[in-house]
Each structure stands twice: as structure tokens, then as C-alpha cells.
Design a protein around this motif. Structure first.
Motif, PDB file in Angstrom:
ATOM      1  N   ILE A 119       0.096  19.488  48.763  1.00 14.80           N
ATOM      2  CA  ILE A 119       0.091  19.211  47.317  1.00 14.80           C
ATOM      3  C   ILE A 119       0.739  20.395  46.616  1.00 14.80           C
ATOM      4  O   ILE A 119       0.372  21.543  46.846  1.00 14.80           O
ATOM      5  N   HIS A 120       1.742  20.081  45.779  1.00 18.51           N
ATOM      6  CA  HIS A 120       2.495  21.132  45.114  1.00 18.51           C
ATOM      7  C   HIS A 120       2.956  20.685  43.730  1.00 18.51           C
ATOM      8  O   HIS A 120       2.905  19.501  43.391  1.00 18.51           O
ATOM      9  N   ASN A 121       3.400  21.662  42.943  1.00 19.59           N
ATOM     10  CA  ASN A 121       3.901  21.429  41.589  1.00 19.59           C
ATOM     11  C   ASN A 121       5.036  22.409  41.357  1.00 19.59           C
ATOM     12  O   ASN A 121       4.869  23.609  41.567  1.00 19.59           O
ATOM     13  N   ALA A 122       6.198  21.913  40.927  1.00 17.04           N
ATOM     14  CA  ALA A 122       7.335  22.777  40.609  1.00 17.04           C
ATOM     15  C   ALA A 122       7.375  22.959  39.098  1.00 17.04           C
ATOM     16  O   ALA A 122       7.610  22.012  38.356  1.00 17.04           O
ATOM     17  N   ARG A 123       7.127  24.180  38.642  1.00 14.85           N
ATOM     18  CA  ARG A 123       7.093  24.497  37.212  1.00 14.85           C
ATOM     19  C   ARG A 123       8.365  25.268  36.853  1.00 14.85           C
ATOM     20  O   ARG A 123       8.639  26.318  37.422  1.00 14.85           O
ATOM     21  N   ASN A 124       9.138  24.741  35.900  1.00 17.04           N
ATOM     22  CA  ASN A 124      10.341  25.420  35.440  1.00 17.04           C
ATOM     23  C   ASN A 124       9.917  26.601  34.571  1.00 17.04           C
ATOM     24  O   ASN A 124       9.362  26.415  33.497  1.00 17.04           O
ATOM     25  N   VAL A 125      10.185  27.819  35.037  1.00 16.25           N
ATOM     26  CA  VAL A 125       9.829  29.023  34.296  1.00 16.25           C
ATOM     27  C   VAL A 125      11.080  29.754  33.803  1.00 16.25           C
ATOM     28  O   VAL A 125      10.997  30.899  33.366  1.00 16.25           O
ATOM     29  N   GLY A 126      12.222  29.071  33.855  1.00 21.59           N
ATOM     30  CA  GLY A 126      13.475  29.682  33.444  1.00 21.59           C
ATOM     31  C   GLY A 126      13.928  29.235  32.070  1.00 21.59           C
ATOM     32  O   GLY A 126      13.154  28.681  31.284  1.00 21.59           O
ATOM     33  N   THR A 127      15.209  29.461  31.798  1.00 16.44           N
ATOM     34  CA  THR A 127      15.778  29.186  30.479  1.00 16.44           C
ATOM     35  C   THR A 127      16.734  27.997  30.464  1.00 16.44           C
ATOM     36  O   THR A 127      17.293  27.683  29.422  1.00 16.44           O
ATOM     37  N   VAL A 128      16.939  27.352  31.630  1.00 15.11           N
ATOM     38  CA  VAL A 128      17.829  26.189  31.726  1.00 15.11           C
ATOM     39  C   VAL A 128      17.117  25.078  32.476  1.00 15.11           C
ATOM     40  O   VAL A 128      16.083  25.307  33.112  1.00 15.11           O
ATOM     41  N   THR A 129      17.677  23.874  32.435  1.00 14.90           N
ATOM     42  CA  THR A 129      17.146  22.784  33.256  1.00 14.90           C
ATOM     43  C   THR A 129      17.326  23.159  34.722  1.00 14.90           C
ATOM     44  O   THR A 129      18.432  23.476  35.158  1.00 14.90           O
ATOM     45  N   THR A 130      16.230  23.175  35.460  1.00  9.39           N
ATOM     46  CA  THR A 130      16.279  23.485  36.887  1.00  9.39           C
ATOM     47  C   THR A 130      16.832  22.284  37.641  1.00  9.39           C
ATOM     48  O   THR A 130      16.492  21.136  37.338  1.00  9.39           O
ATOM     49  N   MET A 131      17.679  22.565  38.627  1.00  7.46           N
ATOM     50  CA  MET A 131      18.193  21.523  39.521  1.00  7.46           C
ATOM     51  C   MET A 131      17.862  21.935  40.947  1.00  7.46           C
ATOM     52  O   MET A 131      18.201  23.044  41.374  1.00  7.46           O
ATOM     53  N   MET A 132      17.161  21.041  41.658  1.00 10.23           N
ATOM     54  CA  MET A 132      16.775  21.306  43.041  1.00 10.23           C
ATOM     55  C   MET A 132      17.326  20.198  43.920  1.00 10.23           C
ATOM     56  O   MET A 132      17.189  19.015  43.598  1.00 10.23           O
ATOM     57  N   LEU A 133      17.941  20.571  45.024  1.00  8.61           N
ATOM     58  CA  LEU A 133      18.371  19.605  46.031  1.00  8.61           C
ATOM     59  C   LEU A 133      17.228  19.511  47.035  1.00  8.61           C
ATOM     60  O   LEU A 133      16.875  20.506  47.676  1.00  8.61           O
ATOM     61  N   SER A 134      16.609  18.340  47.131  1.00  5.35           N
ATOM     62  CA  SER A 134      15.469  18.152  48.026  1.00  5.35           C
ATOM     63  C   SER A 134      15.793  17.108  49.076  1.00  5.35           C
ATOM     64  O   SER A 134      16.226  16.001  48.747  1.00  5.35           O
ATOM     65  N   THR A 135      15.583  17.475  50.339  1.00  6.64           N
ATOM     66  CA  THR A 135      15.781  16.561  51.457  1.00  6.64           C
ATOM     67  C   THR A 135      14.435  16.362  52.133  1.00  6.64           C
ATOM     68  O   THR A 135      13.741  17.336  52.445  1.00  6.64           O
ATOM     69  N   TYR A 136      14.068  15.115  52.306  1.00  5.52           N
ATOM     70  CA  TYR A 136      12.772  14.754  52.877  1.00  5.52           C
ATOM     71  C   TYR A 136      12.988  14.041  54.201  1.00  5.52           C
ATOM     72  O   TYR A 136      13.914  13.245  54.344  1.00  5.52           O
ATOM     73  N   VAL A 137      12.128  14.305  55.167  1.00  4.56           N
ATOM     74  CA  VAL A 137      12.020  13.481  56.381  1.00  4.56           C
ATOM     75  C   VAL A 137      10.619  12.918  56.304  1.00  4.56           C
ATOM     76  O   VAL A 137       9.631  13.651  56.437  1.00  4.56           O
TER      77      VAL A 137
END
Length: 148
Positions: A119-137
Motif C-alpha cells: 500500500i502506497h501513496n505518491a504525493r507531489n511535493v514539487g512545483t510542476v505536474t509530476t510525470m511517472m512512467l510506471s510498468t506493472y507485472v
């Protein structure tokens, strides 16, 4: 097996129930004119855009790749996946919070790994829209995202 591509493009409670409300992208036209996120909803504006999906060599599993966008001061919301997530921060700063371990501070260019079911939560703590490339298996018979 359900069609994740269709569900990621769908809207409404049926798709939200399968993928979680944070998994639903804003329609392309609406995203250009959409109102700013409502302060009372920390997950408003978060999108997951399906880039590709392929069967895994292991029966019943598949590889899914998404581009996750998290606006400034927003977060993904507590959730898990039915398999592993291997990711990369394309742009932005994220505090990746976990229920069972200390948080990770991730910046542009950082990779990350999230174990099956964590269980996790990604919180944007920066100054721009965060973009994450996520690959799931992941287990193909289960929803990609389960909100907690």
C-alpha cells in the motif's frame, strides 16, 4: 480477463470500481479546459494513461505500462497493485509514502520499485505536474489499482 485499455478510457463508477477513481484519466478535450483540482480532494486531476499492455510469459499475468500525472499539491491516494510496479520519475518531485516502511523522496530521473500488494501513496511535493512512467507485472484477473 478484462480490457484495461477500455477501462482506462471509460468514465463513471463502473470503471472507478475496477481501477479505482484515481486511475481514470480526464478526457483529452476536457483536460485542456478543466477547472483546477478541488482542494478538498487530494487526488483530483491525477491520471493514468495506458501506454501498452502485453501478456506475460507466466500464465495469468500481464505487463502494463502507464504514464501517471499528478498535479502540484495532489496525490495518488493510498492504493495497491496485484503485482510489482517498476517506475521512473520523468518529471517532478514525489514523496512515496508506504504503510509498512519509511517514505522515499524521489526526484526527476529517479527509479523506484514497489512490491506486490504494498500500500502506497505518491504525493507531489514539487512545483510542476509530476510525470511517472510506471510498468506493472500483474495478475491479469484482478484490477490494476485497488484503493485503500
Amino acid at each position: 480477463m478484462f480490457d484495461r485499455r477500455h477501462l482506462l478510457r471509460a468514465s463513471g463508477s463502473a470503471a472507478a470500481g475496477v481501477l479505482g477513481a484515481a486511475a481514470l484519466p480526464a478526457p483529452a478535450a476536457a483536460s485542456r479546459t478543466a477547472r483546477p483540482p478541488v482542494a478538498s480532494d487530494p487526488t483530483a486531476g491525477v491520471t493514468r494513461t495506458l501506454l501498452q499492455e502485453h501478456p506475460s510469459p507466466a500464465d495469468g499475468w500481464e505487463a502494463v505500462q502507464t504514464l501517471v500525472r499528478i498535479p502540484r499539491h495532489q496525490e495518488s491516494g493510498r492504493h495497491s497493485h496485484p503485482g510489482i510496479e517498476v517506475g521512473y520519475i520523468v518529471r517532478g518531485d514525489v514523496l512515496m509514502e508506504f504503510d509498512d516502511r519509511p517514505p522515499l523522496r524521489l526526484r526527476t530521473g529517479d527509479p523506484f520499485f514497489i512490491p506486490d500488494g504494498a500500500i502506497h501513496n505518491a504525493r507531489n511535493v514539487g512545483t510542476v505536474t509530476t510525470m511517472m512512467l510506471s510498468t506493472y507485472v500483474v495478475d491479469a484477473s484482478k484490477p490494476l489499482v485497488t484503493t485503500c
